[in-house]
Design a protein around this motif. Sequence first.
Motif, PDB file in Angstrom:
ATOM      1  N   LEU A  96     -14.321  -6.784  -0.530  1.00 50.54           N
ATOM      2  CA  LEU A  96     -14.017  -6.785   0.597  1.00 50.54           C
ATOM      3  C   LEU A  96     -12.334  -6.417   0.593  1.00 50.54           C
ATOM      4  O   LEU A  96     -11.974  -6.011   1.632  1.00 50.54           O
ATOM      5  N   ALA A  97     -11.833  -6.632  -0.675  1.00 50.72           N
ATOM      6  CA  ALA A  97     -10.101  -6.253  -0.750  1.00 50.72           C
ATOM      7  C   ALA A  97     -10.229  -4.594  -0.681  1.00 50.72           C
ATOM      8  O   ALA A  97      -9.445  -3.991  -0.122  1.00 50.72           O
ATOM      9  N   GLU A  98     -11.270  -4.267  -1.233  1.00 51.48           N
ATOM     10  CA  GLU A  98     -11.313  -2.340  -1.288  1.00 51.48           C
ATOM     11  C   GLU A  98     -11.747  -2.081  -0.034  1.00 51.48           C
ATOM     12  O   GLU A  98     -11.073  -0.785   0.498  1.00 51.48           O
ATOM     13  N   ALA A 111      -7.031  -0.187   6.026  1.00 51.38           N
ATOM     14  CA  ALA A 111      -5.462  -0.099   6.024  1.00 51.38           C
ATOM     15  C   ALA A 111      -5.015   1.530   5.928  1.00 51.38           C
ATOM     16  O   ALA A 111      -4.259   1.753   6.565  1.00 51.38           O
ATOM     17  N   ALA A 112      -5.776   2.275   4.976  1.00 55.82           N
ATOM     18  CA  ALA A 112      -5.218   3.616   4.877  1.00 55.82           C
ATOM     19  C   ALA A 112      -5.752   4.429   5.738  1.00 55.82           C
ATOM     20  O   ALA A 112      -5.099   5.338   6.184  1.00 55.82           O
ATOM     21  N   ASP A 113      -6.945   4.355   6.410  1.00 56.98           N
ATOM     22  CA  ASP A 113      -7.453   5.128   7.560  1.00 56.98           C
ATOM     23  C   ASP A 113      -8.334   4.402   8.348  1.00 56.98           C
ATOM     24  O   ASP A 113      -9.508   3.972   8.085  1.00 56.98           O
TER      25      ASP A 113
END
Length: 154
Positions: free
Chosen positions: A102-104, A110-112
């Motif tokens: 989930l963090a990944e 968040a990045a894209d």
Amino acid sequence: MIIIFGLIVLLAAVIVGLTGVLSNSGDGHALTDGFAVFGYHVTGSTGTLFLYGIVVGAVGLIGLGLLLAGARRTSRRGRIARHDLTESRRETADAYQDRDRLAEQRNMVAADPDTAHASPHGVDRGHRPAGGRDWRHPFGHRTTGSPTTHDVAR
């Protein structure tokens, strides 16, 4: 079968004990010298002494049975505790993997923000990759053992 065998052995022991006590009673089988056990003076016949031996043996057998039952119970509790510990460790490892996944996924979003509809393994859930395989079915989605034209077309 074991219960019947145990009853036969118990009955034989009772018969031998009674025969020993009754055949060694009377003046002809009197103890020549008295002795003391824990301050209690034992007098009488050899049959009486044999009876005391039977009682002491039965008490010892009960004590041994209680000891073995306690050891069996402790062993069972230990086995259950080890099983529960293994299960807990497995659940903890699964929880850590879910947390990391989930963090990944959150970092990828968040990045894209355009990849928000993608699965955590980078496969778009709306479309299957070539070969009919995705992260849930690494060997392809087949409901039967033999491939059909529908499965091959995927």
